[in-house]
Design a protein around this motif. Structure first.
Motif, PDB file in Angstrom:
ATOM      1  N   PHE A 113      46.909  14.699  26.566  1.00  0.00           N
ATOM      2  CA  PHE A 113      45.204  14.617  26.740  1.00  0.00           C
ATOM      3  C   PHE A 113      44.849  15.685  24.767  1.00  0.00           C
ATOM      4  O   PHE A 113      45.899  16.204  25.023  1.00  0.00           O
ATOM      5  CB  PHE A 113      44.379  15.536  27.462  1.00  0.00           C
ATOM      6  CG  PHE A 113      43.585  15.550  26.856  1.00  0.00           C
ATOM      7  CD1 PHE A 113      42.255  14.133  27.186  1.00  0.00           C
ATOM      8  CD2 PHE A 113      42.587  17.473  25.803  1.00  0.00           C
ATOM      9  CE1 PHE A 113      40.910  14.895  26.307  1.00  0.00           C
ATOM     10  CE2 PHE A 113      41.321  17.081  25.566  1.00  0.00           C
ATOM     11  CZ  PHE A 113      40.443  15.761  25.831  1.00  0.00           C
ATOM     12  N   GLY A 114      44.987  14.387  24.103  1.00  0.00           N
ATOM     13  CA  GLY A 114      44.558  14.947  22.239  1.00  0.00           C
ATOM     14  C   GLY A 114      43.657  15.868  22.016  1.00  0.00           C
ATOM     15  O   GLY A 114      42.092  15.201  21.733  1.00  0.00           O
ATOM     16  N   GLY A 115      43.538  17.632  22.346  1.00  0.00           N
ATOM     17  CA  GLY A 115      42.879  18.071  22.237  1.00  0.00           C
ATOM     18  C   GLY A 115      41.841  17.869  21.088  1.00  0.00           C
ATOM     19  O   GLY A 115      42.164  17.019  20.283  1.00  0.00           O
ATOM     20  N   SER A 116      41.374  19.042  20.748  1.00  0.00           N
ATOM     21  CA  SER A 116      41.036  19.646  19.583  1.00  0.00           C
ATOM     22  C   SER A 116      39.998  18.841  18.602  1.00  0.00           C
ATOM     23  O   SER A 116      39.423  18.130  19.277  1.00  0.00           O
ATOM     24  CB  SER A 116      41.361  18.983  18.142  1.00  0.00           C
ATOM     25  OG  SER A 116      43.023  19.371  18.283  1.00  0.00           O
ATOM     26  N   TYR A 117      38.841  19.990  18.164  1.00  0.00           N
ATOM     27  CA  TYR A 117      37.256  20.054  19.108  1.00  0.00           C
ATOM     28  C   TYR A 117      36.920  19.155  16.936  1.00  0.00           C
ATOM     29  O   TYR A 117      36.088  18.990  17.246  1.00  0.00           O
ATOM     30  CB  TYR A 117      36.470  20.809  18.922  1.00  0.00           C
ATOM     31  CG  TYR A 117      35.080  20.270  19.525  1.00  0.00           C
ATOM     32  CD1 TYR A 117      35.123  19.573  19.584  1.00  0.00           C
ATOM     33  CD2 TYR A 117      34.239  21.628  19.371  1.00  0.00           C
ATOM     34  CE1 TYR A 117      33.301  18.973  21.174  1.00  0.00           C
ATOM     35  CE2 TYR A 117      32.748  20.686  19.365  1.00  0.00           C
ATOM     36  CZ  TYR A 117      32.389  20.545  20.444  1.00  0.00           C
ATOM     37  OH  TYR A 117      31.337  19.310  20.855  1.00  0.00           O
ATOM     38  N   GLY A 118      37.616  19.830  16.504  1.00  0.00           N
ATOM     39  CA  GLY A 118      37.228  19.489  14.754  1.00  0.00           C
ATOM     40  C   GLY A 118      36.994  20.727  13.810  1.00  0.00           C
ATOM     41  O   GLY A 118      36.598  20.395  12.974  1.00  0.00           O
ATOM     42  N   TRP A 119      37.161  21.625  14.261  1.00  0.00           N
ATOM     43  CA  TRP A 119      35.946  22.836  13.582  1.00  0.00           C
ATOM     44  C   TRP A 119      36.810  23.771  12.618  1.00  0.00           C
ATOM     45  O   TRP A 119      36.806  24.658  11.893  1.00  0.00           O
ATOM     46  CB  TRP A 119      35.057  23.149  14.060  1.00  0.00           C
ATOM     47  CG  TRP A 119      33.513  22.774  14.681  1.00  0.00           C
ATOM     48  CD1 TRP A 119      33.088  22.421  15.702  1.00  0.00           C
ATOM     49  CD2 TRP A 119      32.653  22.184  13.575  1.00  0.00           C
ATOM     50  NE1 TRP A 119      31.980  21.564  15.723  1.00  0.00           N
ATOM     51  CE2 TRP A 119      31.418  21.967  14.658  1.00  0.00           C
ATOM     52  CE3 TRP A 119      32.527  23.026  12.743  1.00  0.00           C
ATOM     53  CZ2 TRP A 119      30.511  21.474  13.820  1.00  0.00           C
ATOM     54  CZ3 TRP A 119      31.098  23.098  11.971  1.00  0.00           C
ATOM     55  CH2 TRP A 119      30.157  22.056  12.909  1.00  0.00           C
ATOM     56  N   ALA A 120      38.317  22.948  13.074  1.00  0.00           N
ATOM     57  CA  ALA A 120      39.399  24.104  12.399  1.00  0.00           C
ATOM     58  C   ALA A 120      39.278  24.407  11.126  1.00  0.00           C
ATOM     59  O   ALA A 120      39.612  25.835  10.572  1.00  0.00           O
ATOM     60  CB  ALA A 120      40.397  23.706  12.657  1.00  0.00           C
TER      61      ALA A 120
END
Length: 775
Positions: A113-120
Motif C-alpha cells: 500500500f502506497g500511502g502519502s496524502y500529498g500535503w508534505a
C-alpha cells in the motif's frame, strides 16, 4: 549548477508553503520569516517554521524498530510501544531494499500500500506523494493506491453523478471576484471559515477571501451562516447566524425547498429545462411517497430552529442573486452525500445556476484554490509513471483494509474486495492525524509485516513504523512552488542545512532504486537540481508559445518569482450549460442537473437512494454521551504539520489543545474557562483545555484536529490522549455505500472537569532509543 545565493538587501530569500508565500533568512543561527509583500491577508502559520526548524522532535538519523530488527518482518502489537535502534543510512537502505524485494517477489506489488496524502510540501518536485508513487511504480511494479480524500470523500464520488466534473464545480464555477461584485445573498451551510481557505494545495500568494466578503458586505450582500460555530464566517461578512443542530442541514434544506414550492416561489422554468427527475423528488418532498411532508414544522425539532425562521429564510432567497454554499464539513459525517445533493437541489429550485455570484458554490472557502482563476499555462509536475496494480481503496478505509483482508465492501455501485497488504510505505503524511478511531488504527497497523515511514519529525505514525528514514524540511532543500490556481510561481531557495542526517525523498528513493536495479529508470540520469530545471522548462515553453515573457531558469531562480497568465473567470461548465443546455450539456448521464439519479438508484444501496433524503444519524447525543463533538480543522497549522511550531504551541493552553463549549454546558458540569477537561466515549478519551464561549451552540463541544496523538500509557489499548487529539473519539465508518468517505467531523461525547495531577505531554519528545546497531 551553482549560483551565488539569491536574497534581498537584508538577506531574505523566497520560499513558499501550502499556507502562503514567504521569504526567510538565517541570522545568528536563528530562522526569521516574513510574509509575501503582495499578500493582502497573510497566514500566521508561517510563524511555525522558526521553532520547528531545529526542534527536538526532528528525526536526526535512520531508525529501525527493535522488534523488527531482531525478529524480522511480521505482524507485531509492539508497534508504537517499542524502542528504536539507530542505524547508518547504508544499513537502513540495505534492510529496506531487501524487504521490498521480498514482498515484491513473494506476494507481488498488490501486497504493497502506497500511502502519502500529498500535503508534505508546496514544492512541485519534492512532492512526497509523487516521489513515493513514482518509486513504487518503477521498483515494485505498482502498489495499491487510495482514491478521493478525507476532506471530500463523499462529494467527490457523488458530484460526477449529479452535476458533472468535480474540479469544475469547485474551481471554475463561482469565484470570490463574483461574490464581491454580484452576490445579493450567500447562505453558507457549514460556513466559509478563513482558517480553511488560508491553505491550498501547492503555493498561495494572495489570501483574498476576507477582502472579497468584506467588499460584498459593504455593497449590501447578505451573508447567512447555518451551523453550530459562529466563527465559521469572518466578522467582516457581518453574517446572520442560524445555529442549527449539527448534522441536520439536509432536513433544513428540504423544509426550505418545501416552503418555496408550496408558496410558488420556486423557478419551475429552470427545473423543467435544466434538471432531471424533479417530479420524482417532488413526490417525496410533499410526502406523497412516505406520508410525511418535509415542511418547516417537520424540520424544526430536527434542526433546533423554529419553523417560522426556516420558512422566512427560504422566502428571503426568492428573487435574489442567491448563492448556496455547502461546506466540506457537512459531508464528513454519516450520510454525508445528502447535504451536498440537497444543496444542489436548493440552488436549482432558486434557478441561479450559471449566473455570476449565484447558484451553487459547493465547498467554497474549504480550501485556498477554490473560487480562483486557473493559470493559462501548466505548472511543473513530476511524472509518477504507470501503476500496473488496478486495486484501490477509498482513502478513509485503510483500517478496514488492514483489519479485514479478503472481505467485500460496497463502493460507487461496485462490490469490491479488500487486498491483503504486507507492507505499507508512507512518505509525507500522518494518518494518526486524519484517520478516525486511532485505537482501531493502532490495531490495523499491528497486522502488517512492515511499515516504512519517511518523516521529518517523530509523529505518531513515525513512532509506529518499523523503518524510519529522516526527511528534510522544505526549508532545507530547493524546489519550485506553484499551484494551478495561483499566478505566482516561486523559486524555493534552501534556507538552512539539513537537520542531522536528513535527506530529501528523491535522494532516498534514488539510492533504493539503485539497490533494486532500477536506478536509471527512476532518476533518468538527473540530479535533483537538473530535475527542477527540467520541470521548469514545461512552463517556460508554454509561456514562450503564448508570446509571453519566458525567462530562463537562471533568470527565474534569481527572481522573487514570476507571474503566470490566468484564464478568464468564465463560470466553467455550469455557465456554458445555462447559456445552452443542448449545445453544452453537463457530463452527467442525462446531461442535466440530476435531482433524481437513475444510476445511483440502480445501485440499490439503502443508505444512498436515488435522490436526496433525510436519513437520521445512528449516533446522536444520548445517555452517556449527551454532547455533539465537532472535530474540525485547526487554525494554527495545516492538519497536524509542525504542531510543535511556535504558532501552534502558542495557541495551546497548559500545553493542551483548546476545546470550546457553551456556558450552559460548562456550568452543568462545573467547568470554568481555562480548566482542563476530559472528553470521552466508548472509543477513547482525551484531555483538552477549555474555552467557555457563546460562539458555539449549546449541546456542542468543538475540538480541532491536529494535536499529535500522545497516549498517557502506550501499553494500554485505549490509553488517554493527554494532548487533545479528537480522533481517539471519532467513529471509523464510511459515509455510505456510495462513497465510503470519512465521517470524522461529528461524533458524540461526554465532558468532565479533569481532577488530579496532569500527565506530562510527551508528543514532541523522541521515543526511546538503544545504542547504534552494529553494522
Amino acid at each position: 549548477m551553482t549560483e551565488t545565493p539569491h536574497g534581498d538587501a537584508e538577506g531574505f530569500r523566497p520560499h513558499t508553503s501550502h499556507w502562503g508565500v514567504f521569504s526567510a533568512r538565517m541570522r545568528d543561527g536563528t530562522l526569521e520569516v516574513k510574509p509575501h509583500a503582495g499578500d493582502p491577508d497573510p497566514n500566521g502559520i508561517i510563524d511555525n517554521f522558526p521553532a520547528a526548524l531545529r526542534h527536538r522532535a526532528r528525526i536526526a538519523q535512520p531508525m529501525v524498530r527493535r522488534g523488527w530488527l531482531e525478529r524480522g518482518p511480521g505482524p507485531d502489537s509492539r508497534r508504537g510501544r517499542d524502542e528504536f535502534v539507530p542505524v547508518s543510512w547504508e544499513r537502513a537502505l540495505d534492510l529496506l531494499a531487501g524487504e521490498l524485494t521480498r514482498v515484491r517477489d513473494q506476494h507481488g506489488p498488490g501486497a504493497v500500500f502506497g500511502g502519502s496524502y500529498g500535503w508534505a510540501s508546496a514544492g512541485r518536485f519534492h512532492h512526497a506523494q509523487s516521489q513515493v508513487h513514482r518509486f513504487l511504480n518503477m521498483a515494485m511494479g505498482g502498489y495499491v493506491r487510495s482514491v478521493n480524500s478525507y476532506s471530500s470523500g463523499a462529494s467527490s464520488v457523488l458530484v460526477p453523478h449529479i452535476l458533472g466534473t468535480y474540479e469544475d464545480l469547485t474551481k471554475r464555477n463561482v469565484s470570490w471576484e463574483q461574490i464581491a461584485e454580484y452576490s445579493e445573498v450567500v447562505i453558507a451551510f457549514g460556513g466559509m471559515a478563513l482558517k480553511n481557505s488560508m491553505v491550498a494545495g501547492g503555493s498561495i500568494s494572495q489570501h483574498v477571501e476576507r477582502g472579497a466578503m468584506e467588499r460584498a458586505a459593504a455593497r449590501g450582500c447578505r451573508f447567512v451562516l447555518v451551523g453550530p460555530l459562529r466563527s465559521d464566517l469572518p466578522v467582516e461578512a457581518g453574517a446572520e447566524w442560524v445555529a442549527n443542530i449539527p448534522g441536520t442541514d439536509t432536513a433544513m434544506m428540504l423544509a426550505m425547498v418545501h416552503t418555496l414550492v408550496t408558496e410558488g416561489l420556486h423557478d419551475q422554468a429552470f427545473l423543467d429545462r435544466y434538471t432531471e427527475g424533479w417530479p420524482i423528488f417532488l413526490r417525496y418532498l410533499l410526502g406523497e411517497t412516505d406520508g410525511q411532508p418535509k415542511d418547516a414544522a417537520w424540520a424544526a425539532p430536527i434542526c433546533g430552529i423554529p419553523a417560522e425562521e426556516i420558512a422566512a429564510l427560504a422566502r428571503s432567497l426568492h428573487g435574489k442573486r442567491a448563492l448556496v454554499v455547502v461546506a466540506h464539513s457537512l459531508q464528513r459525517a454519516e450520510h454525508g452525500e445528502q447535504p451536498v445533493w440537497m444543496g444542489a437541489v436548493l440552488a436549482a429550485v432558486l434557478g441561479q445556476y450559471g449566473l455570476p455570484g449565484g447558484g451553487y458554490g459547493y465547498a467554497l472557502g474549504a480550501i485556498g484554490y477554490y473560487g480562483r482563476r486557473y493559470n493559462a499555462v501548466p505548472v511543473p509536475t513530476l511524472s509518477q509513471g504507470r501503476n500496473k496494480v488496478a486495486d484501490f481503496i477509498p482513502v478513509a478505509r485503510i483500517a478496514d483494509m488492514l483489519l479485514n483482508p479478503g472481505t467485500t465492501y460496497r463502493y460507487n455501485g461496485q462490490t469490491r474486495t479488500y487486498p491483503d497488504i504486507k507492507l505499507v510505505y508512507w512518505a509525507g503524511g500522518n494518518p494518526f492525524h486524519h484517520h478516525q478511531d486511532l485505537n482501531r488504527l493502532r490495531q490495523a497497523f499491528a497486522r502488517v509485516d512492515t511499515l516504512v515511514v519517511h518523516e521529518l519529525a517523530w509523529t505518531a505514525t513515525a513512532r509506529h513504523a518499523d523503518i524510519v528514514l529522516p526527511a528534510t524540511m522544505t526549508l532545507e532543500r530547493e524546489d519550485i512552488g506553484a499551484s494551478s490556481n495561483d499566478p505566482l510561481m516561486v523559486p524555493m531557495h534552501p534556507i538552512a542545512a539539513p537537520y542531522g542526517e536528513a535527506r530529501d525523498d528523491y535522494a532516498i528513493f534514488s539510492e533504493l532504486a539503485g539497490r533494486m536495479g532500477v536506478g536509471q529508470v527512476f532518476t533518468e540520469g538527473r540530479t535533483a537540481r537538473q530535475w527542477i530545471e527540467h520541470l521548469y522548462e514545461r512552463t517556460r515553453a508554454a509561456l514562450a508559445e503564448m508570446g509571453r515573457p519566458a525567462p530562463s531558469f537562471a533568470e527565474f531562480w534569481r527572481s522573487e518569482g514570476i507571474t503566470l497568465p490566468q484564464m478568464e473567470d468564465d463560470g466553467g461548465e455550469l455557465r456554458r450549460f445555462r447559456i445552452d443546455p443542448v449545445a453544452d450539456p453537463l457530463p452527467t448521464p442525462s446531461g442535466r442537473i440530476e435531482i433524481f439519479s437513475s444510476t445511483i438508484d440502480g445501485f440499490g444501496d439503502a443508505d444512498c437512494p436515488g435522490h436526496p433524503v433525510w436519513l437520521p444519524r445512528q449516533e446522536v447525543p444520548q445517555g452517556d454521551t449527551p454532547l455533539f463533538l465537532v472535530a474540525n480543522q485547526p487554525a494554527t497549522r495545516l492538519h497536524s504539520q509542525l504542531d510543535f511550531g511556535g504558532h501552534s504551541t502558542g495557541a495551546k493552553h497548559r500545553g493542551r489543545e483548546v476545546a470550546r463549549m457553551h456556558p450552559q454546558d460548562a456550568a452543568a458540569r462545573g467547568v470554568a474557562d481555562g480548566d482542563i477537561i476530559r472528553l470521552f466515549n466508548e472509543r477513547g478519551s482525551c484531555l483538552a483545555a477549555v474555552r467557555v464561549t457563546d460562539g458555539v451552540r449549546p449541546g456542542v463541544v468543538q475540538l480541532p484536529t491536529g494535536a499529535w496523538y500522545d497516549p498517557a500509557d502506550p501499553e494500554e489499548e485505549r490509553s488517554l490522549c493527554v494532548h487533545g487529539n479528537p480522533n481517539v473519539l471519532t467513529r471509523d465508518v464510511g459515509t455510505s455505500s456510495l462513497a465510503q468517505g470519512c465521517t470524522g467531523q461529528l461524533t458524540t461525547v461526554e465532558v468532565e472537569r479533569f481532577e488530579g495531577n496532569l500527565p506530562p505531554i510527551q508528543a514532541f519528545e523522541p521515543p526511546g532509543a538503544l545504542p547504534m546497531a552494529a553494522e
